[in-house]
Design a protein around this motif. Structure first.
Motif, short mmCIF file in Angstrom:
data_model
loop_
_atom_site.label_atom_id
_atom_site.label_comp_id
_atom_site.label_asym_id
_atom_site.label_seq_id
_atom_site.Cartn_x
_atom_site.Cartn_y
_atom_site.Cartn_z
N LEU A 175 108.27 -2.66 25.11
CA LEU A 175 109.02 -3.52 24.19
C LEU A 175 110.37 -3.91 24.82
O LEU A 175 110.78 -5.07 24.77
CB LEU A 175 109.26 -2.79 22.87
N HIS A 176 111.03 -2.92 25.40
CA HIS A 176 112.35 -3.17 26.02
C HIS A 176 112.21 -4.17 27.15
O HIS A 176 113.00 -5.11 27.29
CB HIS A 176 112.94 -1.84 26.53
N HIS A 177 111.18 -3.99 27.95
CA HIS A 177 110.95 -4.89 29.08
C HIS A 177 110.71 -6.32 28.60
O HIS A 177 111.31 -7.28 29.10
CB HIS A 177 109.76 -4.38 29.91
N ARG A 178 109.85 -6.46 27.58
CA ARG A 178 109.55 -7.80 27.03
C ARG A 178 110.78 -8.41 26.39
O ARG A 178 111.02 -9.62 26.49
CB ARG A 178 108.41 -7.71 26.02
N ALA A 179 111.58 -7.58 25.74
CA ALA A 179 112.79 -8.06 25.07
C ALA A 179 113.77 -8.64 26.08
O ALA A 179 114.34 -9.71 25.88
CB ALA A 179 113.44 -6.93 24.28
N LEU A 180 113.96 -7.91 27.19
CA LEU A 180 114.90 -8.39 28.21
C LEU A 180 114.40 -9.69 28.84
O LEU A 180 115.17 -10.61 29.12
CB LEU A 180 115.10 -7.33 29.30
N LYS A 181 113.10 -9.76 29.03
CA LYS A 181 112.52 -10.98 29.61
C LYS A 181 112.70 -12.16 28.67
O LYS A 181 113.10 -13.25 29.09
CB LYS A 181 111.03 -10.73 29.88
N ALA A 182 112.45 -11.91 27.38
CA ALA A 182 112.61 -12.98 26.38
C ALA A 182 114.06 -13.44 26.34
O ALA A 182 114.35 -14.64 26.24
CB ALA A 182 112.17 -12.48 25.00
N MET A 183 114.98 -12.49 26.44
CA MET A 183 116.41 -12.83 26.41
C MET A 183 116.77 -13.65 27.65
O MET A 183 117.53 -14.61 27.56
CB MET A 183 117.24 -11.56 26.35
N GLY A 184 116.22 -13.27 28.79
CA GLY A 184 116.46 -14.01 30.03
C GLY A 184 115.99 -15.45 29.89
O GLY A 184 116.69 -16.39 30.30
N ASN A 185 114.82 -15.64 29.28
CA ASN A 185 114.30 -17.00 29.08
C ASN A 185 115.20 -17.81 28.17
O ASN A 185 115.46 -18.99 28.41
CB ASN A 185 112.88 -16.95 28.50
N LEU A 186 115.69 -17.16 27.11
CA LEU A 186 116.58 -17.85 26.17
C LEU A 186 117.87 -18.27 26.86
O LEU A 186 118.36 -19.38 26.66
CB LEU A 186 116.94 -16.92 25.00
N LEU A 187 118.42 -17.38 27.68
CA LEU A 187 119.67 -17.70 28.38
C LEU A 187 119.46 -18.87 29.34
O LEU A 187 120.31 -19.75 29.45
CB LEU A 187 120.19 -16.47 29.14
N LYS A 188 118.29 -18.89 29.99
CA LYS A 188 117.98 -19.99 30.92
C LYS A 188 117.91 -21.30 30.16
O LYS A 188 118.46 -22.31 30.58
CB LYS A 188 116.62 -19.72 31.57
N GLU A 189 117.26 -21.25 28.98
CA GLU A 189 117.13 -22.46 28.14
C GLU A 189 118.49 -22.95 27.70
O GLU A 189 118.79 -24.14 27.75
CB GLU A 189 116.34 -22.13 26.87
N GLN A 190 119.34 -21.99 27.26
CA GLN A 190 120.68 -22.36 26.77
C GLN A 190 121.49 -23.01 27.87
O GLN A 190 122.16 -24.01 27.67
CB GLN A 190 121.43 -21.14 26.24
N ARG A 191 121.37 -22.44 29.07
CA ARG A 191 122.13 -22.99 30.19
C ARG A 191 121.61 -24.36 30.54
O ARG A 191 122.36 -25.27 30.85
CB ARG A 191 122.06 -22.07 31.41
N GLY A 192 120.31 -24.53 30.47
CA GLY A 192 119.69 -25.82 30.74
C GLY A 192 120.17 -26.83 29.73
O GLY A 192 120.52 -27.97 30.08
#
Lengths: 110, 180
Positions: free
Chosen positions: B157-174
């Motif tokens: 769960l922790h691993h998936r959570a960090l990955k999901a957060m990384g994707n969100l940050l990438k989207e926000q920056r985009g």
């Protein structure tokens, strides 16, 4: 070890929680695998960002003291209202005092 | 370090040192958890107060059944959910109020605001595990007790959570980039 398995270990690797042997293995894999390296960099960035956020979350200084005092007060009221627990607590305190005195006497004799 | 089972038994006997140790151990992690979920220091204070009092009273009666951290955070989680429901109820009455008060805990710099927003947009289970591990500083073992999941589930769960957060940050920056 496949990239999928390495990916699952990246969080532990970033947190320094792997054995030395596994740590070296992952480090070596990252040197040679651009995909996993990119995943690792992204993960590190997320974790660093979260830690920066965490460092900014300070509780108000008085809140902790006030809450602790309130809990201890509740504890004392509870103890005072329960004759059995009060007696048990009193006996515990007497025993602790007696043991402390005996220890003191023994070290004095020694 | 005294183990929790001994401390809970001592707490049930009314030993003050047990209360002090458990309080010291869990106060700041609980504060950070509540504040990150609720984004309002006043609400977070109330949750922390209530959670400690209830966990302390519960602990006195149920020594030997579970961990103090487990009770404490489950109580806090429910209190946070209740608080958010009350806020949402206000939203239905006055639709232009945001579901949490961003003004009161708005990090003073853009970078932290972006992280805050990403956390906010994660599903609750993901943000919870990140808050417990990376903000409150609990180990995965402790989190497995708090969230009542197996250690391997929490790890995944922790691993998936960090990955999901990384994707969100990438989207926000985009999104920010395109906004320029």
């Amino acid at each position: 070890m496949e990239c999928k398995q390495v990916e699952l270990l990246l969080t532990d690797y970033a947190g320094g929680e792997l054995s030395l042997e596994m740590n070296d293995f992952i480090a070596g894999h990252l040197e040679n695998c651009p995909h996993c390296r990119e995943e690792y960099e992204a993960l590190k960035e997320v974790m660093q960002g979260i830690h920066r956020l965490s460092d900014n979350l300070e509780p108000p200084p008085q809140h902790k003291e006030i809450l602790r005092d309130s809990l201890l007060r509740e504890q004392r009221i509870f103890m005072a209202s329960s004759p059995f627990l009060s007696a048990l607590h009193k006996k515990n305190e007497e025993m602790k005092k007696r043991f402390a005195e005996e220890r003191k006497n023994r070290t004095g004799e020694a | 370090m005294r183990n929790e089972e001994d401390l809970i038994n001592a707490l049930a006997r009314g030993e003050e040192y047990a209360l002090e140790i458990l309080f010291e151990r869990h106060y700041e992690p609980l504060w950070k958890y509540s504040l990150t979920i609720l984004r309002n220091p006043h609400d977070a204070e109330e949750v922390v107060n209530d959670a400690f009092f209830r966990a302390y009273r519960y602990g006195r009666t149920f020594a030997g059944e579970g961990s103090f951290a487990g009770w404490l955070f489950r109580i806090a989680r429910n209190l946070c959910m209740d608080c958010m429901k009350k806020r949402n109820a206000k939203i239905e009455a006055v639709p232009d109020i945001h579901c949490y008060d961003k003004r009161t805990v708005a990090p003073h710099n853009q970078d932290l605001r972006v992280i805050n927003e990403a956390l906010d947009n994660l599903k609750l289970e993901y943000s919870e595990v990140i808050i417990l591990k990376d903000i409150s500083g609990y180990s995965l073992g402790e989190i497995s007790v708090i969230m009542n999941k197996s250690l391997s589930s929490v790890k995944s769960l922790h691993h998936r959570a960090l990955k999901a957060m990384g994707n969100l940050l990438k989207e926000q920056r985009g999104g920010e980039h395109h906004g320029m």
